[in-house]
Design an enzyme around this catalytic site. Structure first.
Site, short mmCIF file in Angstrom:
data_model
loop_
_atom_site.label_atom_id
_atom_site.label_comp_id
_atom_site.label_asym_id
_atom_site.label_seq_id
_atom_site.Cartn_x
_atom_site.Cartn_y
_atom_site.Cartn_z
N GLU A 1 0.58 -7.37 -9.75
CA GLU A 1 1.49 -8.63 -10.22
C GLU A 1 0.63 -9.86 -9.44
O GLU A 1 1.07 -10.82 -9.98
CB GLU A 1 2.75 -8.19 -9.42
CG GLU A 1 3.67 -7.16 -10.13
CD GLU A 1 3.38 -5.77 -9.60
OE1 GLU A 1 2.45 -5.57 -8.94
OE2 GLU A 1 4.33 -4.99 -10.26
N PHE B 1 17.38 1.54 -3.96
CA PHE B 1 16.01 1.68 -4.51
C PHE B 1 15.26 0.43 -5.02
O PHE B 1 15.78 -0.27 -6.02
CB PHE B 1 15.78 3.00 -5.39
CG PHE B 1 14.38 3.45 -5.79
CD1 PHE B 1 13.40 3.85 -4.93
CD2 PHE B 1 13.97 2.81 -7.13
CE1 PHE B 1 12.14 3.81 -5.31
CE2 PHE B 1 12.66 3.15 -7.46
CZ PHE B 1 11.96 3.72 -6.58
N GLN B 2 14.01 -0.14 -4.41
CA GLN B 2 13.59 -1.05 -4.76
C GLN B 2 14.28 -2.29 -4.79
O GLN B 2 13.90 -3.35 -5.57
CB GLN B 2 12.75 -1.07 -6.33
CG GLN B 2 11.79 0.15 -6.11
CD GLN B 2 10.81 0.22 -7.58
OE1 GLN B 2 11.34 -0.11 -8.52
NE2 GLN B 2 9.65 0.65 -7.14
N LYS C 1 19.79 -6.28 -12.87
CA LYS C 1 19.78 -5.42 -14.20
C LYS C 1 21.12 -5.66 -15.14
O LYS C 1 20.93 -5.67 -16.40
CB LYS C 1 19.39 -3.96 -13.75
CG LYS C 1 18.66 -3.26 -15.03
CD LYS C 1 18.18 -1.99 -14.22
CE LYS C 1 17.39 -1.13 -15.32
NZ LYS C 1 17.05 0.20 -14.92
N MET D 1 -18.42 -17.08 4.13
CA MET D 1 -17.96 -18.35 4.73
C MET D 1 -17.45 -17.92 6.36
O MET D 1 -17.75 -18.63 7.14
CB MET D 1 -16.87 -18.89 3.88
CG MET D 1 -16.30 -20.10 4.49
SD MET D 1 -17.46 -21.43 4.77
CE MET D 1 -17.23 -22.32 3.33
C1 LIG Z 1 -6.76 -13.40 0.75
C2 LIG Z 1 -7.84 -13.97 2.04
N1 LIG Z 1 -8.34 -13.19 2.94
C3 LIG Z 1 -8.92 -13.71 3.85
C4 LIG Z 1 -9.71 -15.12 3.83
C5 LIG Z 1 -10.67 -15.73 4.91
N2 LIG Z 1 -12.04 -16.05 4.19
C6 LIG Z 1 -12.04 -17.32 3.45
S1 LIG Z 1 -13.58 -17.35 2.92
C7 LIG Z 1 -13.96 -15.67 3.09
C8 LIG Z 1 -15.20 -15.01 2.87
C9 LIG Z 1 -15.38 -14.88 1.51
O1 LIG Z 1 -16.26 -13.96 1.06
P1 LIG Z 1 -16.99 -13.90 -0.23
O2 LIG Z 1 -15.64 -13.51 -1.24
O3 LIG Z 1 -18.16 -12.74 -0.38
O4 LIG Z 1 -17.63 -15.08 -0.56
P2 LIG Z 1 -18.87 -16.15 0.15
O5 LIG Z 1 -18.20 -16.98 1.22
O6 LIG Z 1 -19.85 -14.87 0.59
O7 LIG Z 1 -19.29 -16.87 -1.09
C10 LIG Z 1 -12.86 -15.02 4.07
C11 LIG Z 1 -12.75 -13.70 4.49
C12 LIG Z 1 -9.06 -15.68 2.68
N3 LIG Z 1 -9.60 -16.98 2.30
N4 LIG Z 1 -8.14 -15.25 1.53
#
Ligand SMILES: Cc1ncc(C[n+]2csc(CCOP(=O)(O)OP(=O)(O)O)c2C)c(N)n1
Lengths: 178, 577
Positions: free
Chosen positions: B67, B129-130, B179, B492
């Site tokens: 979803e 349920f749900q 529903k 990042m």
């Molecule tokens: C759902 C979610 N969980 C955690 C984060 C924190 N976060 C921001 S950037 C990042 C790393 C992203 O890694 P990747 O997808 O490999 O991209 P890269 O930075 O290596 O280009 C994380 C964990 C986020 N933004 N979104």
């Protein structure tokens, strides 16, 4: 900016979900609601919330902006105490025996401007309407007699200025469909 | 007398027919011009799905694999078309899986209507349920939401939902339908909503405020425009371009403003914010007048607020009154739709060029070029850099593609380097920064703009958050071009660990599967680049492909994105290394 008491008045459509929507705005910003009341307003089918908070003016201005942004909020205002006529009501339940023994009831009523709501052989219920300090003073006064129960309403307030809600609604009715 | 709280327009469907609530839902969607919806079925929404079957020739339902994917696909669709995206799911877990996408749409002002099924009204509050209180859960992250318990409410609530989602500052609206309301029969007629008395989507533009703004802009010696998504949401790109060209004022963009003005435009001076360009960030703190248009001074844009443009007179063109003076105190607020206010502004703006001031931007660009851009683009030796990939995409797609980026280093690099010729071409999760956004959003974008190329740029981390949507891409054959920039890290976060946590790489190294094999499993055409020499041909092959295409590019493992404003620092304290 220093914290002050602000009373936020919110005119809304009568909607089930709105209370939680408004409460969430305060919650998200860690703002404690001192009191909240809801009732019908002077306008047919329009609700009015009165919310008291102790925060800075900058914060209350932003909060009112966020509240007004909610679809079913017609208008929100904030006021300082000076701009309002406001009251609270408190109820005090006291054991009759203690009370009658120690106090001259006539004098007590006169002094405190309170009202006796109910008298039974077991307990008295006293009601006091006024400013926070007044209901607080009475609380202190009655405490020695063993308060069986105490409750205080939220602040209710009317502003000295016009709110002009009817005008806002009138404008909607008269402007053409866009 | 009945109190009228909303207005509705007469439409051809104003004559009544008897239908089920479920069929009424479909009819409402069709009345609102919806052609595609994204969703996932389940018990509490089955009556609507049954009608979807009957209407399958008129309303295209796309079965996503989760979803969350449905919401992001609806967002991608909405972002490129400007129409309202629609997502649909069952009660309980179906509904809670929608939350991330709804929150993302709320923060990025994306028009979206989300429909959830709910247990029968007699079961409400019984922990059936749900059963989940989705209206309660979604309240802080929706522009509006409502639970329908009677079939007769459906047309009016849907009309309001679409009106609210798309008008003013757009946003997500959730409608929960029990529903029994889906099963019940009702007299259907439809009138579009044209106004709600407690809601002012387009505040009146004050001509005096516009004049004040024009005066300040005309008299400015070192003015800077910062524009955001408001220009796009208000369909004011053309007016905006005229404002920029007439005034000669350098224009910088926020991440969501990107593509509102062509990146090659000579007055476009790049991105502001944490990983934005050197010049516009530094000069934010030197300009004499800062003109903010359809942007909201997000903390990733402003850095330390105490040190943000304190010297400048700030003008704020903004549709949402709650945004005025929210983060930054402004001297000249201009409330209202930018389409109106910019049109007025044009009447008062004097032609100007500011050549000397532009030289300042040039000077800082040259410094950024020497220290960062040159190395990013022309590494020549060592591992591939992310920017080289984006640059090659620019060469091949010539700035005409819709580029959808996920979240992380590759997102920043994409937004810094991608070229855009036309508006609504940059789709990324700005406000919520949702990893996993790009793959499903790219699918929605492709369906919204089938005639355009759609390239998704995704990190190896974020890709695995919604990788199952490869199934949706395979099933729909939506010709999305997927590029994974694989650095083997949550890049990042790793960068922050390197810079601020003494290289303690806590849980940021990824042991990855064979991405090519996975894509092959979905019968998607694949390719892989492990060396620089392969890049050009691989991008060309991807460009030429008429079908979905997957390209994995192995990039430098420990590359850092610069420039960067460290948290807590002023925009002018932006670092090049
Ligand atoms: C759902 C979610 N969980 C955690 C984060 C924190 N976060 C921001 S950037 C990042 C790393 C992203 O890694 P990747 O997808 O490999 O991209 P890269 O930075 O290596 O280009 C994380 C964990 C986020 N933004 N979104």
């Amino acid at each position: 900016m220093e914290n002050k008491n602000f009373t936020v008045s919110v005119y809304t459509e009568n909607n089930i979900g709105l209370l939680s929507r408004i409460a969430a705005i305060f919650l998200k910003r860690h703002i404690n609601i001192e009191s909240i009341t809801a009732s019908r307003s002077e306008v047919n089918e329009v609700m009015r919330f009165i919310i008291v908070v102790n925060i800075s003016e900058e914060k209350v201005r932003k909060i009112v902006g966020q509240i007004e942004k909610q679809i079913e909020v017609i208008k929100a205002f904030y006021h300082t105490d000076e701009e309002l006529i406001y009251q609270e009501t408190a109820l005090y339940k006291i054991r009759s025996a203690d009370f009658v023994e120690d106090l001259n009831i006539q004098d007590f009523i006169k002094e405190t401007n309170a009202r006796i709501v109910t008298v039974t052989p077991k307990f008295f219920v006293i009601e006091k309407t006024g400013k926070r300090q007044e209901t607080e003073n009475l609380y202190e006064k009655l405490k020695p007699y063993g308060l069986m129960q105490f409750v205080r309403s939220g602040t209710i307030a009317v502003s000295k200025n016009e709110m002009q809600i009817s005008e806002i609604l009138e404008k909607f009715n008269t402007t053409s469909v866009s | 007398m009945e109190v009228k709280t909303a207005k509705f327009k007469e439409t051809p469907a104003a004559t009544k027919v008897t239908v089920s609530g479920a069929e009424a839902v479909i009819k409402c969607l069709l009345e609102e011009g919806t052609d595609t919806i994204y969703g996932y079925p389940g018990g509490a929404i089955m009556p609507v799905y049954d009608e979807l079957y009957k209407y399958r020739d008129t309303l295209h339902h796309v079965l996503t694999r989760h979803e969350q994917g449905a919401t992001h696909a609806a967002q991608g669709y909405a972002r490129v078309t400007g129409k309202v995206g629609v997502a649909i799911a069952t009660s309980g877990p179906g509904a809670t899986n929608l939350i991330t996408g709804i929150a993302d749409a709320q923060l990025d002002s994306t028009p979206m209507v989300v429909i959830t099924g709910q247990v029968g009204s007699h079961l409400l509050g019984s922990d059936a349920f749900q059963e989940i209180d989705i209206v309660g859960i979604s309240t802080p992250i929706t522009k509006w939401n409502y639970q329908i318990t009677k079939a007769s409410e459906i047309p009016e609530i849907f009309a309001k939902a679409f009106y609210i989602a798309r008008s003013g500052r757009p946003g997500p609206v959730l409608i929960d339908i029990t529903k029994d309301a889906q099963f019940a029969s009702m007299e259907f007629s439809y009138k579009k909503c044209s106004g709600i008395r407690s809601y002012i989507p387009y505040p009146e533009v004050d001509p005096e405020a516009v004049q004040l703004a024009a005066e300040a802009m005309n008299n400015a010696k070192k003015p800077l425009i910062v524009f955001g998504q408001g220009v796009i949401l208000g369909s004011a790109e053309e007016l905006f371009r005229q404002v920029v060209e007439r005034s000669g004022i350098p224009a910088a963009w926020t991440i969501l403003g990107l593509s509102a003005l062509p990146t090659a435009h000579e007055l476009n001076v790049g991105m502001v914010g944490m990983h934005g360009n050197y010049g516009p960030n530094i000069l934010t703190n030197e300009c004499d007048v800062l003109i903010a248009i359809g942007m909201r001074f997000d903390d990733r844009v402003t850095g330390n607020l105490e040190k943000y443009a304190k010297q400048a007179t700030i003008i704020h063109f903004e549709i949402d009154p709650a945004e005025i003076n929210k983060n930054v105190q402004v001297q000249i607020p201009v409330l209202g739709d930018v389409k109106e206010s910019l049109e007025l502004l044009l009447n008062y703006l004097k032609p100007n060029e500011h050549p000397q001031w532009h030289q300042e931007f040039k000077k800082y660009y040259d410094q950024e070029y020497e220290k960062v851009i040159k190395n990013d683009l022309n590494a020549n030796v060592g591992e591939l850099k992310m920017a080289e990939v984006i640059d090659e995409i620019n060469t091949c797609f010539k700035g005409d593609a819709i580029i959808v980026s996920d979240v992380g280093q590759h997102q920043m690099v994409t937004c810094r380097y991608a070229k855009f010729n036309s508006t609504r071409s940059n789709v990324t999760s700005g406000g919520l920064g949702t990893m996993g956004f790009a793959l499903p959003a790219a699918l929605g974008a492709k369906m919204g703009s089938p005639e355009r190329e759609v390239v998704a740029i995704i990190g190896d981390g974020g890709y695995q958050m919604t990788i199952q949507e490869l199934g949706t891409i395979f099933q729909t054959r939506a010709a999305v071009k997927i590029v994974i920039l694989n650095n083997g890290f949550l890049g990042m976060v790793r960068q922050w660990q390197q810079m601020f946590f003494e290289k303690r790489y806590a849980s940021t190294e990824l042991v990855n599967p064979d991405f090519v094999t996975i894509a092959k499993g979905y019968h998607i055409k694949t390719n892989q680049v492990t060396e620089r020499a392969q890049l050009k041909d691989a991008i060309k092959e991807m460009y030429d492909a008429q079908e979905p295409y997957f390209l994995e590019v192995k990039v430098e493992k420990e590359e850092n994105v610069f420039p960067m404003i460290p948290t807590g620092a002023a925009v002018s304290e932006i670092r090049l290394e």
